[in-house]
Design a protein around this motif. Structure first.
Motif, PDB file in Angstrom:
ATOM      1  N   GLY A 126       4.657  -0.829  -4.965  1.00  0.00           N
ATOM      2  CA  GLY A 126       5.071   0.150  -3.964  1.00  0.00           C
ATOM      3  C   GLY A 126       6.497   0.578  -4.235  1.00  0.00           C
ATOM      4  N   MET A 127       6.880   1.657  -3.609  1.00  0.00           N
ATOM      5  CA  MET A 127       8.228   2.178  -3.815  1.00  0.00           C
ATOM      6  C   MET A 127       9.108   1.827  -2.627  1.00  0.00           C
ATOM      7  SD  MET A 127       9.684   3.461  -6.249  1.00  0.00           S
ATOM      8  CE  MET A 127      10.774   4.784  -6.650  1.00  0.00           C
ATOM      9  N   VAL A 128      10.395   1.816  -2.868  1.00  0.00           N
ATOM     10  CA  VAL A 128      11.353   1.717  -1.769  1.00  0.00           C
ATOM     11  C   VAL A 128      11.564   3.129  -1.233  1.00  0.00           C
ATOM     12  CG1 VAL A 128      13.782   1.266  -1.235  1.00  0.00           C
ATOM     13  CG2 VAL A 128      12.470  -0.367  -2.599  1.00  0.00           C
ATOM     14  N   GLY A 129      11.490   3.261   0.093  1.00  0.00           N
ATOM     15  CA  GLY A 129      11.629   4.596   0.676  1.00  0.00           C
ATOM     16  C   GLY A 129      13.028   4.851   1.202  1.00  0.00           C
ATOM     17  N   LYS A 130      13.713   3.774   1.545  1.00  0.00           N
ATOM     18  CA  LYS A 130      14.973   3.964   2.251  1.00  0.00           C
ATOM     19  C   LYS A 130      15.835   2.713   2.153  1.00  0.00           C
ATOM     20  CE  LYS A 130      16.161   5.368   6.938  1.00  0.00           C
ATOM     21  NZ  LYS A 130      15.550   5.560   8.250  1.00  0.00           N
ATOM     22  N   LYS A 173       5.812   5.807  -1.887  1.00  0.00           N
ATOM     23  CA  LYS A 173       7.147   6.103  -1.359  1.00  0.00           C
ATOM     24  C   LYS A 173       7.036   6.802   0.008  1.00  0.00           C
ATOM     25  CE  LYS A 173      11.683   7.503  -3.014  1.00  0.00           C
ATOM     26  NZ  LYS A 173      12.448   8.171  -4.074  1.00  0.00           N
ATOM     27  N   ASP A 199      -1.104  -3.006   2.173  1.00  0.00           N
ATOM     28  CA  ASP A 199      -1.022  -1.842   3.060  1.00  0.00           C
ATOM     29  C   ASP A 199      -0.050  -2.109   4.206  1.00  0.00           C
ATOM     30  OD1 ASP A 199      -1.436   0.714   3.865  1.00  0.00           O
ATOM     31  OD2 ASP A 199      -3.412   0.395   4.769  1.00  0.00           O
ATOM     32  N   PHE A 206       5.056   4.441  10.544  1.00  0.00           N
ATOM     33  CA  PHE A 206       4.121   3.597   9.793  1.00  0.00           C
ATOM     34  C   PHE A 206       3.391   2.585  10.679  1.00  0.00           C
ATOM     35  CE2 PHE A 206       2.736   0.100   7.193  1.00  0.00           C
ATOM     36  CZ  PHE A 206       2.308   0.690   6.017  1.00  0.00           C
ATOM     37  N   GLU A 207       4.167   1.850  11.474  1.00  0.00           N
ATOM     38  CA  GLU A 207       3.557   0.757  12.239  1.00  0.00           C
ATOM     39  C   GLU A 207       2.527   1.239  13.253  1.00  0.00           C
ATOM     40  OE1 GLU A 207       3.658  -2.142  11.314  1.00  0.00           O
ATOM     41  OE2 GLU A 207       5.426  -2.181  10.017  1.00  0.00           O
ATOM     42  N   HIS A 216      -2.295   5.163   6.500  1.00  0.00           N
ATOM     43  CA  HIS A 216      -0.904   5.446   6.144  1.00  0.00           C
ATOM     44  C   HIS A 216      -0.790   6.637   5.203  1.00  0.00           C
ATOM     45  CE1 HIS A 216      -0.834   1.136   7.497  1.00  0.00           C
ATOM     46  NE2 HIS A 216      -0.137   1.814   8.382  1.00  0.00           N
ATOM     47  N   GLN A 241      13.681  -0.564   3.172  1.00  0.00           N
ATOM     48  CA  GLN A 241      12.356  -0.281   3.730  1.00  0.00           C
ATOM     49  C   GLN A 241      11.455   0.160   2.586  1.00  0.00           C
ATOM     50  OE1 GLN A 241      12.487   2.053   7.407  1.00  0.00           O
ATOM     51  NE2 GLN A 241      10.712   3.183   6.652  1.00  0.00           N
ATOM     52  N   ALA A 242      10.330  -0.532   2.424  1.00  0.00           N
ATOM     53  CA  ALA A 242       9.511  -0.283   1.232  1.00  0.00           C
ATOM     54  C   ALA A 242       8.038  -0.429   1.534  1.00  0.00           C
ATOM     55  CB  ALA A 242       9.907  -1.266   0.135  1.00  0.00           C
ATOM     56  N   SER A 243       7.232   0.050   0.612  1.00  0.00           N
ATOM     57  CA  SER A 243       5.780  -0.090   0.734  1.00  0.00           C
ATOM     58  C   SER A 243       5.298  -1.318  -0.007  1.00  0.00           C
ATOM     59  CB  SER A 243       5.088   1.103   0.077  1.00  0.00           C
ATOM     60  OG  SER A 243       4.775   2.079   1.005  1.00  0.00           O
ATOM     61  N   SER A 303       4.744   6.259   2.317  1.00  0.00           N
ATOM     62  CA  SER A 303       4.505   5.240   3.340  1.00  0.00           C
ATOM     63  C   SER A 303       5.738   4.366   3.525  1.00  0.00           C
ATOM     64  CB  SER A 303       3.308   4.380   2.957  1.00  0.00           C
ATOM     65  OG  SER A 303       2.141   5.178   3.005  1.00  0.00           O
ATOM     66  N   ALA A 304       6.529   4.227   2.465  1.00  0.00           N
ATOM     67  CA  ALA A 304       7.736   3.411   2.564  1.00  0.00           C
ATOM     68  C   ALA A 304       8.781   4.082   3.442  1.00  0.00           C
ATOM     69  CB  ALA A 304       8.314   3.165   1.172  1.00  0.00           C
ATOM     70  N   THR A 305       8.740   5.384   3.485  1.00  0.00           N
ATOM     71  CA  THR A 305       9.791   6.106   4.190  1.00  0.00           C
ATOM     72  C   THR A 305       9.347   6.506   5.602  1.00  0.00           C
ATOM     73  OG1 THR A 305      11.481   7.757   3.761  1.00  0.00           O
ATOM     74  CG2 THR A 305       9.246   8.467   3.454  1.00  0.00           C
ATOM     75  N   CYS A 306       8.051   6.409   5.883  1.00  0.00           N
ATOM     76  CA  CYS A 306       7.488   6.934   7.134  1.00  0.00           C
ATOM     77  C   CYS A 306       7.963   6.138   8.361  1.00  0.00           C
ATOM     78  CB  CYS A 306       5.967   6.886   7.050  1.00  0.00           C
ATOM     79  SG  CYS A 306       5.198   7.487   8.554  1.00  0.00           S
ATOM     80  N   PRO A 307       8.607   6.799   9.331  1.00  0.00           N
ATOM     81  CA  PRO A 307       9.088   6.073  10.515  1.00  0.00           C
ATOM     82  C   PRO A 307       7.964   5.692  11.480  1.00  0.00           C
ATOM     83  CG  PRO A 307       9.646   8.404  10.676  1.00  0.00           C
ATOM     84  CD  PRO A 307       8.997   8.216   9.342  1.00  0.00           C
ATOM     85  N   GLN A 365       4.267  -1.964   5.513  1.00  0.00           N
ATOM     86  CA  GLN A 365       5.615  -1.483   5.245  1.00  0.00           C
ATOM     87  C   GLN A 365       6.538  -2.690   5.364  1.00  0.00           C
ATOM     88  OE1 GLN A 365       7.829   1.175   8.023  1.00  0.00           O
ATOM     89  NE2 GLN A 365       7.482   2.733   6.449  1.00  0.00           N
TER      90      GLN A 365
END
Ligand SMILES: Cc1cc2nc3c(=O)[nH]c(=O)nc-3n(C[C@H](O)[C@H](O)[C@H](O)COP(=O)(O)OP(=O)(O)OC[C@H]3O[C@@H](n4cnc5c(N)ncnc54)[C@H](O)[C@@H]3O)c2cc1C
Ligand code: SF4
Ligand code: SF4
Ligand code: SF4
Ligand code: SF4
Lengths: 661, 136
Positions: free
Chosen positions: A459-463, B28, A481, B36-37, B42, A474-476, B30-34, A483
């Motif tokens: 997964g990638m890091v988003g932030k 990425k 499945d 998500f939870e 996703h 914050q990453a996937s 899903s990693a950035t999505c606020p 975060q």
């Protein structure tokens, strides 16, 4: 009148499936000059060539037309065939009925008509061919290597070991390139400096190698075997012959606030500096932008302190003109600028660093003496997050579409080095794919995961955000499945690599081509990977495409082998299809001189006969050794005086006429 | 999957202006999505489901009403896939009567009412974004 033989090739089914080859052979029989025509399965095979040779003897042919594939494939083959049968090799024309006909058409009837037309045009041209003889030019037995990283060093060493002179031009004050900045190297984890510095020393000590550091190529003219190159040797402000490398000047220099390029800006250096301890040459250089003496006229401390009297503020750039038979581009790479990837906070947080900066932190000779620490508070990080593919494999504007190829492996290396030094550290690696093809590579990566307990997360890091003095990542985790949110102390970004920015200008100087990413293009991606399409220009290392050290060194050796092959020749056979001036027509207007990209045209005062009148006139003259036969002058000349041998205006018109008939 | 569902999926993807085939499954978005939870499907799976033509799954996902249209995923996706635009297109399809391709202010109350009956909450940005995109 010519006696022409026409040989139509089937190319197995490549041509024969779409073009009625027999019909083509029959149709051209009635063309003027044609004495014989036939067709055969593979004209380029030994059997096919025998048919051609026999026909030349039997029918006393004066020229042949081969209707087959592109002349780029087999023109040379058929010229040789003609020559062995006693014909002038330039009495050969190729009608390209494969790439330009059978491969691009489906309708057999129409394709056959087109093939006949193309063949007819070739016959029309051959009727006006005359035998040509290629001139010979001597080869300058010296090579130029541009760029002194591991690629350039290895290429130079291999060429020099074969007995030829080599010059290395390196734009920074030292050779060594990126490899000098690395700590340990995958896949064996041997110390980079330990395996690189002996090679740097060998290159400097080799009697056949001359180093020009702090220098750049400014002008290139000439052609394969005979390049003339202007090299700008920038003023070091230190006389290399006098300097003993004691370093007193660097110690005493009061201007100490410049960022060290070698340490990726993680430490400062003085205005007069040697990039690193094992730099070659071990001679300082004054960074004139940072030097107080150059900026304000005051100071001069280094000159006073230098007991060898080596510091010379008056030193000027020097332009040297050298001749070479071959040129090798080895200009390497840089990591991309991460300023635009705001999500990772690279520009904002000192604890978010690039992998190359991480190399410097790990290195015992680096800015932290090998201690991996957070740059914000100098503490050892407890949790470190590595992010792969930053800016690679990306189709958005600030990224690169390609895979940078080395980062999966060096990230595994970094993770292991970190665990080795600080076993308690929690280490995460975020990846999209782990790409580890290579001898021992996948085993290496698995060792990081299995033996060192590095946590690989798909997964990638988003932030990344700074929060309470730490980094909230914050990453996937795509497989779970989920975060993930990780409180980290350090984030290391595997930044994409790109060609050195100076490569584009260099490509223009060398008339070498580049791809859309500014990597040099090779003459053939599979079969000629170390040659540029420009004759006499070769490619070594990352300037041709991303690669690690083992690949770079192999390619460097391959490029050297090609250069040696060229320099071993005493003479190169030229291209006889060069321009020539029909002097009575030329009015000396200079138009052709201005368009010739190779500087092949000069003017002479000559006596010419014009309609029975003897006149003194300025007329163009072509240097046949320089002319590459591009034809620019022939279409520029307003009086039609310039003509290209083998492609005369009359011949081109005859082809057009034959097509339009 | 039925054929008409597949064409429907293709229509929705076309309407969204995205190219789902460009997705390289990096996550990425899903990693950035606020949100998500709060989501069941996703952002990256949204893209995969659209690629597979699973319109039914998309339409009944909770995520449809949880995406804030904040466009963080659009901004961050390294392949320019723009997952939020895809979610919006599905959402728009769920909301609009057949044939309607613009969202006009006067229909908003009806939407809201319909949605409340279904028990869905509608994020503010969702509406703003729908206007921005569809009411020109
Ligand atoms: C963080 C990181 C870690 C790595 N770790 C490893 C590893 O562990 N193992 C491994 O095998 N590989 C590793 N690599 C890859 C390795 O660094 C490269 O394969 C290698 O450095 C390529 O050498 P090069 O000579 O082609 O390029 P470079 O090292 O970039 O050298 C090019 C040289 O040319 C000079 N130059 C550029 N333009 C000009 C010009 N116009 N005129 C004159 N000179 C010019 C430059 O100043 C430089 O000295 C790593 C790379 C990075 C970024
Ligand atoms: S003259 Fe320049 S380089 Fe020399 S000591 Fe002064 S600041 Fe340093
Ligand atoms: S080598 Fe690995 S980290 Fe680097 S761009 Fe390719 S896949 Fe990404
Ligand atoms: S054909 Fe003319 S323009 Fe081209 S290289 Fe020769 S002389 Fe120069
Ligand atoms: S960020 Fe883009 S490429 Fe990555 S998973 Fe999401 S949609 Fe696919």
């Amino acid at each position: 009148m010519q006696r022409i033989g026409v040989f139509v090739c089937w190319c197995g089914s490549n041509i024969a499936a779409t073009v009625d080859v027999d019909a083509v052979a029959q149709a051209v029989k009635t063309e003027p000059g044609v004495a014989f025509s036939t067709n055969y399965q593979y004209m380029c095979s030994e059997g096919g060539q025998a048919i051609i040779r026999n026909a030349i003897a039997e029918h006393k042919l004066t020229g042949i037309v081969v209707c087959a594939c592109s002349p780029r494939m087999h023109e040379a083959t058929f010229r040789k065939t003609a020559a062995t049968a006693g014909l002038n090799p330039y009495m050969v024309e190729i009608a390209n009925i494969r790439e330009q006909c059978s491969w691009i058409h489906k309708d057999r009837e129409k394709a056959t008509v087109k093939a006949i037309i193309l063949s007819r045009a070739a016959v029309a041209k051959l009727n006006l061919d005359s035998p040509l003889t290629a001139g010979e030019t001597p080869v300058t037995k010296r090579a130029l290597v541009i760029g002194g990283g591991i690629a350039g060093i290895q290429t130079a060493l291999d060429i020099a070991d074969a007995g030829y002179e080599v010059d290395i031009v390196e734009k920074t004050p030292t050779i060594g390139g990126k490899m000098a900045m690395l700590d340990k190297t995958f896949p064996t984890l041997d110390c980079s400096a330990c395996i690189l510095t002996p090679k740097m020393v060998d290159a400097a000590a080799h009697e056949k190698i001359t180093l020009y550091t702090y220098s750049e190529v400014e002008k290139v003219s000439g052609f394969v075997g005979n390049f003339t190159v202007d090299i700008r040797k920038r003023a070091r402000s230190v006389d290399a012959d006098r300097c003993t490398g004691c370093g007193d000047c660097m110690e005493k220099c009061p201007s100490k606030k410049s960022k060290s390029e070698f340490n990726q800006g993680l430490s400062n250096r003085s205005a007069i500096y040697i990039p690193f301890a094992q730099a070659i040459p071990n001679v300082p250089v004054i960074d004139r932008e940072a030097c107080i003496k150059f900026q304000t006229g005051k100071c001069g401390v280094c000159q006073k302190i230098c007991s060898a009297k080596a510091v010379d503020y008056e030193q000027q750039d020097e332009i040297m003109t050298r001749r070479y038979g071959a040129i090798v581009a080895a200009t390497g790479f840089k990591t991309i600028n991460l300023g635009r990837f705001e999500e990772f906070q690279y520009a904002q947080s000192p604890d978010v660093i690039t992998s190359l900066e991480f190399e410097r932190l790990c290195n015992a000779a680096g800015p932290t003496k090998g201690k991996v620490m957070r740059l914000s508070n100098h503490e050892t990080p407890k949790t470190v997050v590595f992010v792969q593919c930053v800016g690679s494999r990306s189709t958005v504007e600030c990224g690169k579409t390609y895979c940078s190829k080395i980062c999966c492996m060096y990230t595994a290396k970094h993770a292991m080095l970190l665990k080795e030094k600080y076993p308690e550290t929690e280490v995460y690696v975020f990846y999209i794919d782990v790409r580890t093809p290579g001898k021992g590579f996948d085993e290496f990566y698995r060792r990081a995961a299995e033996e060192y307990g590095v946590r690989y997360v798909k997964g990638m890091v988003g932030k990344v955000a700074e929060e309470n003095g730490r980094l909230r990542v914050q990453a996937s985790d795509l497989i779970a499945d989920k975060q993930l949110v990780i409180e980290a102390d350090m984030v290391v970004l595997a930044a994409a690599i790109e060609p050195d920015p100076s490569a584009r200008n260099l490509a223009t100087l060398l008339t070498a081509s580049m791809d859309t990413n500014d990597f040099f293009t090779e003459a053939h991606p599979k079969l000629r990977p170390v040659e540029s399409p420009t004759a006499g220009v070769y490619l070594s290392g990352v300037c041709q495409g991303p690669k690690d050290i083992p690949d770079t060194v192999s390619q460097a050796g391959a490029a050297a082998a090609k250069v040696i092959g060229l320099l071993a020749k005493d003479k190169l056979v030229g291209n006889p299809c060069v321009a020539g001036c029909n002097e009575p027509l030329c009015n000396g207007c200079s138009a052709c001189e201005l368009v010739c990209p190779y500087g092949a045209i000069t003017y002479e005062e000559k006596t010419v006969m014009d309609h029975g009148v003897r006149e003194q006139r300025r007329v163009a003259s072509v240097n046949e050794a320089l002319c590459q036969g591009c034809g620019a002058c022939t279409v520029t000349c307003p009086s039609g005086a310039m003509d290209l041998k083998g492609f005369t205006n009359l011949q081109i018109m005859a082809e057009v006429d034959a097509i339009c008939r | 999957m039925r054929v008409d569902e597949k064409t429907l999926a293709e229509d929705i993807v076309r309407m969204s202006g995205t190219n789902v085939k460009k997705c390289m499954k990096c996550g990425k978005c899903s990693a950035t999505c606020p949100s998500f939870e709060d989501m069941d499907v996703h952002p990256h799976s949204f893209v995969t489901m659209a690629e597979e033509g699973d319109v039914a799954g998309l339409l009944k996902s909770k995520s449809l009403w949880k995406c804030l249209s904040c466009f963080a995923c659009v901004e961050r996706c390294p392949r320019g896939v723009e997952p939020a635009h895809l979610i919006e297109a599905v959402r728009f399809f769920a909301l609009s009567p057949q044939g309607l391709n613009k969202m006009k202010p006067d229909v908003v109350p009806i939407f809201l009412q319909n949605l409340e009956e279904k028990g869905a909450e509608v994020p503010q940005q969702l509406l703003t974004s729908a206007f921005r995109k569809y009411s020109k």
